[in-house]
Design an enzyme around this catalytic site. Structure first.
Site, PDB file in Angstrom:
ATOM      1  N   GLY A 302       0.843  -1.167   0.066  1.00 34.03           N
ATOM      2  CA  GLY A 302      -0.133  -0.183  -0.049  1.00 34.03           C
ATOM      3  C   GLY A 302       1.011   1.215   0.147  1.00 34.03           C
ATOM      4  O   GLY A 302       0.643   2.009  -0.765  1.00 34.03           O
ATOM      5  N   ALA A 303       1.992   1.335   0.552  1.00 30.57           N
ATOM      6  CA  ALA A 303       2.814   2.285   0.969  1.00 30.57           C
ATOM      7  C   ALA A 303       4.196   1.901   1.747  1.00 30.57           C
ATOM      8  O   ALA A 303       4.042   0.765   2.195  1.00 30.57           O
ATOM      9  CB  ALA A 303       2.203   3.438   1.721  1.00 30.57           C
ATOM     10  N   MET A 304       5.027   2.671   1.336  1.00 33.21           N
ATOM     11  CA  MET A 304       6.627   2.371   2.117  1.00 33.21           C
ATOM     12  C   MET A 304       7.155   3.501   2.626  1.00 33.21           C
ATOM     13  O   MET A 304       7.109   4.577   2.173  1.00 33.21           O
ATOM     14  CB  MET A 304       7.526   1.643   1.122  1.00 33.21           C
ATOM     15  N   ASN A 306      10.121   4.817   3.351  1.00 38.53           N
ATOM     16  CA  ASN A 306      11.579   5.136   2.984  1.00 38.53           C
ATOM     17  C   ASN A 306      11.794   6.351   3.840  1.00 38.53           C
ATOM     18  O   ASN A 306      10.792   7.614   3.563  1.00 38.53           O
ATOM     19  CB  ASN A 306      11.739   5.221   1.535  1.00 38.53           C
ATOM     20  N   HIS A 338       0.353   6.481   8.965  1.00 39.08           N
ATOM     21  CA  HIS A 338       1.051   5.188   9.317  1.00 39.08           C
ATOM     22  C   HIS A 338       2.445   5.244   8.804  1.00 39.08           C
ATOM     23  O   HIS A 338       3.377   4.911   9.524  1.00 39.08           O
ATOM     24  CB  HIS A 338       0.278   3.946   8.627  1.00 39.08           C
ATOM     25  N   GLU A 339       2.768   5.732   7.681  1.00 42.46           N
ATOM     26  CA  GLU A 339       3.903   5.812   7.159  1.00 42.46           C
ATOM     27  C   GLU A 339       4.762   6.883   7.483  1.00 42.46           C
ATOM     28  O   GLU A 339       5.915   6.769   7.945  1.00 42.46           O
ATOM     29  CB  GLU A 339       3.880   5.937   5.716  1.00 42.46           C
ATOM     30  N   GLU A 361       5.552  -2.199  12.504  1.00 45.01           N
ATOM     31  CA  GLU A 361       4.427  -2.236  11.995  1.00 45.01           C
ATOM     32  C   GLU A 361       3.204  -2.209  12.890  1.00 45.01           C
ATOM     33  O   GLU A 361       2.272  -1.277  12.844  1.00 45.01           O
ATOM     34  CB  GLU A 361       3.964  -3.257  11.062  1.00 45.01           C
TER      35      GLU A 361
END
Length: 928
Positions: A302-304, A306, A338-339, A361
């Site tokens: 969904g997303a990362m 970095n 969240h990210e 997470e």
């Protein structure tokens, strides 16, 4: 990363240590600890034409033990040259060898690198921009003029930095990174850090290019390094945190391919406000000078997160505010939060090894919801959390094939399997429970001190427990042992109750045992004793408050204020904050049902959701009757809260999905029950949406129409068909976003042979239209599977392998749609299983490196089915039954990465099969 959501000290605690050097003796497939990286200098020349890249990397290392061998992680890279320099002496590798299974390359040198020395390892290599959404990969899209274009981006978590450059690709081996990209001059090049120098020149092919050098990063793990190169546009704003004192303004930029950036304004605003919230909550300034968000057309997760360069699926970042559902906006806000939580919890402080993935997470999931609640209190997201995270955790962790939160991971191949509801949803639910038990301030202060001690370092779970123990004065390590080190969670059973009239108190005897969703608990499976925070609420709670207790043993008593009156009641687990299920006596279940029916608001929203969730789970386990579930739904007939209605809807859809092979009496009975709850709400709320509708009114209207349609309300289906006709005719406003997908699914599922092609083509056209925003495209693709026509089903299945039509990242969506939206599951589900088995080689080749997508497609193809024959079918396929010896070995190797998913699917199917056999006659009698 966003998924498509102790008492015994670990022997490998490396908090702040040197990573691999301390990880021997645990059976993990890791690099030797004789050399430890301190700094990387990376130079890459990505190509959007050949889709290969040349690169060099220079790694400064500290030599812990004398060696003449350098071992790095490397995958799908061609090594041209390797050398090592110690002082003024450089020597070239005399031998270069690869271990493909371990994803390692070994350089052997003639002379030793002395212990205690510093050295520089230099490697020249060539890599591939693959199409598997892992490593430094290729993504394609169609621009506004209809031209096909490409960009390249990275996805390194968990272990794919090694596909971009040779590296010490383990989370504990932190170092700094100075990166340089050489790209065509008209393209945008992004990295974790801002660019510090750009040089324009003409390369040897006569092309005008630019060399973009980026600032040095802080100490960080390899999986957080990131690059994006493409024809991008951006918008930006500035976040201005009020604390801590050293907090600086942060430039927030949002990038998309050309033509989409206007859809990023909502996410950009959320990002700026979230940065401010976390800077103040953690009391730690964001350490980078900028924070970028980038929408990538092809993205496996969904997303990362970095560091400083967060990447997202388009649908997880972009929306048109006036043409987007409330749930889609909430999902975007949550994913951004969240990210960005990871920028502190995960990036600044990082787990030492993947067994503690949940530290990243689970915590980011919890504080992501915390941030969204702060930004949008009117959304009441903690109630939504129960459906979105809490129930997911209970569902997966009720399986024997679940795993502990803190699960041992031996190799790169195993990491992908733990990006699941245990690491995310159970992790977040455990953190939420602990936050509630300790209190927000005590919990927050422990987190703050944890971050201060370990920033730019690595930790294990015990380190967080130590800081929370210091802030609370409680032995958190002992209290949390069962929740993180053991599989499963407790069932709290009410054994008896005694009322003391003179003291006006009630004493309740409770016992705890492991809850298994399939039932059949054995003594050998019930050895864990959890620390359980038990809350009791009563009709007196408004005066006395919620009564809080802790059950430390297998059995115990709690006592709380109570009196006997006409409206008297009591219940456990107020607001569903504790991660456990409750089994009441039959008499109390009847009392609760009666109170729900006559005074629904007596119980909190979370209580009402949990009554239904627990009742269904107990029925699945053979510890309760399906009639309790059906009577609870009837008792909630007048329910007006969206989240409770969503729980009712999920229960009804679950029953339809499990009993799809049963008689018309059963299926029509379940549908009639659904209509009895939702059709009156459609009649009351209607189909028209107004700007004056509040957040929940819009969602309730959409949910009611959706469930009435799924339960075959012919009046609703006729209205949706009429509105769909107007929509296709050009009146876009005929279908509000909240019912757009509902209408698509309805007209496809009710299509006749004469109307099937026109309706399928119309919905397919919405999906294919470049002007359709990401959310609507995703919705349309998922519901195409509602079509009954075999011709169109065959067409849809064939399209899943055509990347020009369906992106690889979305391949599972139409499969899931067929499994869950098609009105003929008895026909479709066997067809899906056959399709999967026949196409396994193509599916595996497509997603061998793709993050989790193999597992998603397996689950979509198999896990909705019921029957012993399905169990045997899966077992035979997974074991390679009937194949020759070589093919059997290949099948076992190929399925190793989804073995846990297969076991969980098998257990789920067995459980549903038992449920159907056990409750079949009860349902027939009930509905007759």
């Amino acid at each position: 990363m966003r998924k498509v959501h102790s008492a015994t000290q670990p022997t490998d605690s490396l908090a702040g240590g040197l990573g691999g050097a301390g990880q021997s003796g645990n059976g993990r497939d890791i690099l030797p600890g004789n050399l430890v990286p301190t700094a990387y200098n990376v130079w890459l020349t990505p190509s959007l034409v050949s889709f290969t890249f040349d690169g060099t990397v220079a790694i400064d290392v500290a030599c812990i033990e004398s060696t003449n061998v350098v071992v790095l992680n490397s995958k799908n890279l061609t090594i041209h040259k390797a050398e090592v320099t110690v002082g003024d002496v450089t020597q070239f590798a005399s031998d270069i060898s690869f271990n493909t299974d371990k994803e390692q390359v070994t350089f052997t040198f003639a002379d030793q690198i002395p212990a205690g020395s510093s050295a520089s390892v230099y490697v020249e290599f060539t890599g591939i921009h693959n199409e598997q959404m892992a490593g430094f990969y290729k993504s394609s899209y169609t621009d506004e003029a209809g031209n096909k274009k490409n960009l390249v981006a990275t996805q390194f978590e968990a272990t794919d930095c090694r596909q971009a450059f040779p590296s010490y690709d383990e989370p504990a081996l932190k170092a700094t990174f100075e990166c340089t990209l050489v790209v065509p001059e008209e393209l945008t090049a992004l990295n974790n850090m801002p660019e510090v120098a750009t040089t324009f020149f003409t390369n040897t092919d006569g092309k005008k290019v630019k060399e973009v050098k980026f600032a040095r990063t802080p100490l960080m793990s390899t999986y957080l390094v990131a690059f994006v190169v493409g024809d991008l546009e951006s918008i930006e704003t500035v976040a201005t945190p009020k604390s801590p004192e050293n907090a600086e303004p942060i430039t927030i930029r949002l990038f998309t391919v050309k033509g989409l950036v206007s859809q990023g304004t909502f996410a950009l605003d959320v990002a700026a406000r979230t940065h401010q919230f976390f800077s103040e909550y953690f009391n730690e300034a964001f350490p980078l000078p900028k924070s970028d968000l980038v929408a990538i057309p092809d993205f496996g997760a969904g997303a990362m997160e970095n560091w400083g360069l967060v990447t997202y699926r388009n649908v997880a970042l972009l929306c048109e505010a006036e043409n987007t559902t409330a749930s889609a906006k909430k999902e975007i806000a949550y994913t951004v939060a969240h990210e960005l939580a990871h920028q502190w919890f995960g990036n600044l402080v990082t787990m030492s090894w993947w067994n503690d993935l949940w530290l990243n997470e689970g915590f980011a999931t919890f504080v992501g919801w915390l941030a969204v609640d702060f930004l949008f209190p009117e959304w009441e997201v903690w109630t939504n959390f129960i459906n979105a995270e809490f129930n997911q955790a209970l569902q997966l962790d009720g399986l024997r094939s679940s795993h502990p939160i803190d699960v041992d991971v031996k190799s790169a191949a195993e990491v992908g399997e733990i990006f699941d509801a245990i690491s995310y949803s159970k992790g977040a639910s455990v953190i939420r429970m602990l936050n509630g038990y300790l209190g927000r301030d005590v919990f927050m202060n422990g987190v703050r001190s944890y971050l201060q001690e370990f920033k730019y370092k690595n930790t294990v779970t015990a380190d967080l427990w130590r800081h929370l123990s210091a802030s609370s004065g409680k032995d958190i390590s002992t209290l949390m042992h069962g929740w993180t080190k053991e599989t499963g969670y407790p069932l709290i059973t009410v054994e008896s109750q005694t009322y003391d009239e003179s003291a006006n108190t009630l004493t309740v005897t409770l016992s705890q045992s492991r809850f298994l969703s399939a039932g059949g608990l054995t003594p050998e499976e019930d050895t864990v004793t959890w620390w359980v925070p038990v809350t009791a609420s009563t009709h007196l709670t408004g005066k006395t408050g919620v009564s809080k207790h802790v059950l430390h043993d297998k059995a115990g008593t709690i006592t709380f204020p109570y009196n006997i009156s006409e409206n008297a009641f009591w219940k456990l687990n107020f607001g569903a904050e504790g991660l456990y299920r409750v089994k009441y006596s039959d008499e109390q279940v009847k009392q609760i049902s009666h109170t729900l029916e006559v005074r629904t608001e007596t119980f909190s929203v979370g209580d009402r959701i949990l009554f239904l969730s627990d009742a269904m789970a107990l029925t699945n386990a053979g510890l309760g009757s399906i009639t309790t579930v059906l009577n609870l739904i009837k008792a909630l007939f007048n329910e007006t809260n969206f989240n409770v209605l969503e729980s009712i809807a999920n229960t009804i859809q679950g029953l339809l999905s499990s009993f799809y092979l049963e008689s018309e009496t059963v299926l029509e009975g379940i549908k009639a029950l659904g209509r009895s709850v939702f059709s009156p709400k459609v009649a009351t709320l209607g189909y028209e949406f107004s700007e004056s509708d509040d957040y929940f009114t819009q969602q309730i209207r959409g949910l009611a129409i959706s469930l009435a349609d799924r339960c075959s309300d012919v009046n609703v289906q006729a209205e949706l068909a009429s509105r769909f006709g107007d929509f296709v005719g050009g009146k876009i406003t005929a279908l509000h976003p909240e019912i757009r997908t509902v209408a698509f699914r309805s007209v496809l599922s009710t299509a006749t042979p004469e109307t099937a092609d026109a309706r399928f083509s119309a919905v397919f056209a919405v999906y294919m239209d470049p002007a359709t925003q990401a959310e609507a495209k995703d919705e349309a693709l998922r519901v195409l599977g509602a079509i009954r026509s075999s011709e169109h089903i065959d067409k849809l299945l064939a399209m899943t392998f055509d990347p020009e039509i369906i992106r690889s990242q979305d391949m599972y969506a139409p499969i899931a749609g067929l499994a869950t939206s098609n009105p003929d599951p008895a026909i479709i589900r066997p067809l899906l299983r056959e399709w999967f088995r026949n196409n396994w080689d193509k599916i595996y080749a497509k997603f061998e490196s793709g993050f989790g997508l193999l597992g998603y497609i397996f689950s979509a193809s198999f896990s909705t089915s019921v029957g012993e024959e399905v169990v045997k079918e899966i077992e035979d396929w997974a074991s390679g039954a009937g194949l020759d010896e070589e093919a059997v070995a290949r099948r076992v190797k190929e399925t190793a990465g989804i073995r846990r998913r297969i076991d969980q699917g098998l257990e789920s199917i067995k459980s549903k099969t038992s449920l159907v056999a056990r409750e079949r006659e009860t349902l027939v009698a009930y509905f007759t």
